[in-house]
Design a protein around this motif. Sequence first.
Motif, short mmCIF file in Angstrom:
data_model
loop_
_atom_site.label_atom_id
_atom_site.label_comp_id
_atom_site.label_asym_id
_atom_site.label_seq_id
_atom_site.Cartn_x
_atom_site.Cartn_y
_atom_site.Cartn_z
N GLY A 17 0.79 -1.22 0.00
CA GLY A 17 0.00 0.00 0.00
C GLY A 17 0.82 1.27 0.00
N LYS A 18 2.07 1.21 -0.47
CA LYS A 18 2.95 2.36 -0.48
C LYS A 18 2.90 3.07 -1.83
CE LYS A 18 6.36 0.36 2.72
NZ LYS A 18 7.78 -0.09 2.86
N ASP A 19 2.53 4.34 -1.80
CA ASP A 19 2.54 5.17 -3.02
C ASP A 19 1.95 4.38 -4.19
OD1 ASP A 19 2.93 7.42 -4.48
OD2 ASP A 19 5.11 7.22 -4.65
N VAL A 20 0.74 3.89 -4.00
CA VAL A 20 0.15 2.91 -4.92
C VAL A 20 -0.03 3.48 -6.33
CG1 VAL A 20 -1.87 1.47 -5.37
CG2 VAL A 20 -0.99 1.71 -3.04
N ARG A 21 -0.54 4.71 -6.42
CA ARG A 21 -0.80 5.25 -7.75
C ARG A 21 0.47 5.31 -8.60
NH1 ARG A 21 -2.69 11.34 -9.30
NH2 ARG A 21 -4.36 11.00 -7.78
N ASP A 24 -4.41 -10.80 -6.93
CA ASP A 24 -5.28 -10.30 -5.85
C ASP A 24 -4.89 -8.89 -5.40
OD1 ASP A 24 -6.62 -12.65 -5.94
OD2 ASP A 24 -5.86 -13.47 -4.05
N SER A 25 -3.59 -8.63 -5.32
CA SER A 25 -3.14 -7.31 -4.85
C SER A 25 -3.55 -6.21 -5.82
CB SER A 25 -1.62 -7.29 -4.65
OG SER A 25 -0.97 -7.59 -5.86
N ILE A 26 -3.61 -6.53 -7.11
CA ILE A 26 -4.04 -5.54 -8.11
C ILE A 26 -5.56 -5.39 -8.05
CG2 ILE A 26 -3.97 -4.87 -10.53
CD1 ILE A 26 -1.21 -5.04 -9.24
N MET A 27 -6.26 -6.51 -7.89
CA MET A 27 -7.72 -6.44 -7.84
C MET A 27 -8.20 -5.65 -6.62
SD MET A 27 -9.15 -10.08 -9.31
CE MET A 27 -7.99 -11.25 -8.64
N LYS A 28 -7.47 -5.72 -5.53
CA LYS A 28 -7.84 -4.95 -4.33
C LYS A 28 -7.82 -3.44 -4.59
CE LYS A 28 -6.30 -8.41 -0.96
NZ LYS A 28 -5.24 -8.77 0.03
N CYS A 29 -7.00 -3.04 -5.56
CA CYS A 29 -6.90 -1.61 -5.89
C CYS A 29 -8.17 -1.08 -6.56
CB CYS A 29 -5.70 -1.36 -6.81
SG CYS A 29 -4.09 -1.73 -6.05
N LEU A 30 -9.04 -1.98 -7.01
CA LEU A 30 -10.28 -1.55 -7.66
C LEU A 30 -11.26 -0.92 -6.68
CD1 LEU A 30 -10.87 -4.55 -10.12
CD2 LEU A 30 -9.87 -2.33 -10.64
N VAL A 31 -11.01 -1.05 -5.39
CA VAL A 31 -11.88 -0.39 -4.40
C VAL A 31 -11.15 0.75 -3.70
CG1 VAL A 31 -13.31 -2.42 -4.03
CG2 VAL A 31 -11.23 -2.10 -2.64
N ASP A 32 -10.00 1.16 -4.22
CA ASP A 32 -9.23 2.26 -3.63
C ASP A 32 -10.02 3.57 -3.79
OD1 ASP A 32 -6.07 2.76 -2.88
OD2 ASP A 32 -7.02 4.53 -3.80
N PRO A 33 -9.93 4.47 -2.82
CA PRO A 33 -10.66 5.76 -2.93
C PRO A 33 -10.20 6.63 -4.10
CG PRO A 33 -9.92 5.37 -0.67
CD PRO A 33 -9.25 4.35 -1.51
N ASP A 34 -8.97 6.44 -4.54
CA ASP A 34 -8.41 7.25 -5.62
C ASP A 34 -8.86 6.69 -6.97
OD1 ASP A 34 -6.90 8.58 -7.52
OD2 ASP A 34 -5.01 8.42 -6.42
N LYS A 70 -8.38 3.14 -12.01
CA LYS A 70 -8.22 3.14 -13.47
C LYS A 70 -6.97 2.38 -13.90
CE LYS A 70 -8.31 6.51 -17.31
NZ LYS A 70 -7.07 6.26 -18.02
N ASN A 71 -5.84 2.65 -13.24
CA ASN A 71 -4.59 1.99 -13.61
C ASN A 71 -4.62 0.51 -13.25
OD1 ASN A 71 -2.51 3.97 -14.74
ND2 ASN A 71 -3.33 5.10 -13.00
N ALA A 72 -5.27 0.17 -12.14
CA ALA A 72 -5.38 -1.24 -11.76
C ALA A 72 -6.20 -2.01 -12.79
CB ALA A 72 -6.04 -1.35 -10.38
N ALA A 73 -7.30 -1.43 -13.27
CA ALA A 73 -8.11 -2.08 -14.30
C ALA A 73 -7.30 -2.28 -15.57
CB ALA A 73 -9.35 -1.24 -14.58
#
Length: 490
Positions: A11-15, A43-53, A58-61
């Motif tokens: 979860g560090k500087d994810v974007r 799984d770690s990328i799919m979890k980013c689909l619910v990130d507030p940002d 968008k980048n995870a998708a």
Amino acid sequence: MQKLYENICAGKDVRANLIELKKQLKEEAGRREFRAICRNNYDSIMKCLVDPDPKVRKNAASILGVMKAPDAVDVLMDAYDAEETRFVRPEYLTALAQMGCEAYLGDFHRRLDELRAYEASENERKHVQEEISALQELILEKEGMKKHTFCGYQRTNEVVLTTLPAFRDALSEGLPFQKKMLKGGVRVSVADMNTVLTNRLWQEMLFVLKCRTDAPAEPELIAKELNASDLMDILQGNHREGAPFYFRVGVAGAMPREEQSVFAKKTAEAIESAFGGMLVNSVSHYEAEIRLIVNREGKAAPYLKLFTLPDHRFRYRKYHVAASMRPSVAAGIVALAKLYFLDYAQVLDPFCGVGTLLLERRFAGPVRSAYGIDVFGEAVQKARANTKLTGMPINYINRDYFDFSHEYAFDEIITDMPAHVGSREETDDLYRRFFEKSAALLKEHGRIFCYSGEMGLVKKYLRITGMFRLLQEFCIIEKNGMYLFIMEKK
């Protein structure tokens, strides 16, 4: 890449890490490395689909789509349904299009109908249109395109047949219809399309639309003009099947190249909106092009090009190389030279490339024998493959022309002279040797048909060698100084 993945998982500087990871996944080598790192577990990328940002989502998708993540379809679909930020939504669809999402096609169709009926505000319009385009591409990818069959062979159509100015008269003579000469071709009222489809001198066929040809190049205005034109009448009248018709926008003329793609995209969106689902813009699945020719005053003239109309004139041209001559240019050169051809001639092309000019010479009239020579082995192989499609007997030899010898002399040499052979001195020497070698291989009164951009060198060695007389010259492309020289051995 390992560090990027670890940071995302932590979860560090994810974007920023997702953006960098996406860059590294553009090449197949990067995708292979990432599969090994994550062990095909996303799984770690799919979890980013619910990130507030939203940019993280968008980048995870995008990454899931690029990797064709096998377990991501349902997760992406849930994220798409829940997404409230409009600019993110198309990215889910682009990702889903690369996966097995056929079970959701009904949902995609319903969503597309909703968006087409939705009256978007000015602020929303761009993103709504992007989502519509992404849905259409996804549906086309999964269901395929309903192909249209051209049937307007006996229907009267007004078309512009483009060609080089040097070939306009010859093109016009072969068209027994009402016609008008234009700078870039001939405008024809065609009552029998089969007659046009046997003429080898035109390059493109553009259907004339009944609308303004001097409208300002503004997307909304162009769409309005097209909607009031006979565009749909031409499409529906020339095809067995009805709408929708899939199209793209092409831009030509004076508009700067760097502006063309943005202008084409905006215009395509405006056209699609104006026609209410009758015309569907697609970058990869299309059967028609709306060609916009923009002049220096910023006015656009629209035409229609159909890819549903079978054109078999040059079906032999399956293989080519970078320097290959366009078949319509070769056919035009042959048409201008035809008056000087001999029946049942023995013909040689010393720089034959993939065989285009030599094949067009054979189409023009009976030939006793034909030889093509080229030092470039790949071109000779492609020439043989192209010629095989015609069933014509042509002998191809992978050899330097200046090392070539033959048991009998030739009646004709026809060739497109090599360009960019080296220094000015090397080019000069090539022409000197060409004239000397050709004199040795030609019969008395044999002829050379030489397409060249070196008028000075042609005239120089005509004078110096004294072995040939110039019968005629034609300017083919004035801008590039390309000429056809017809010479006869004394």
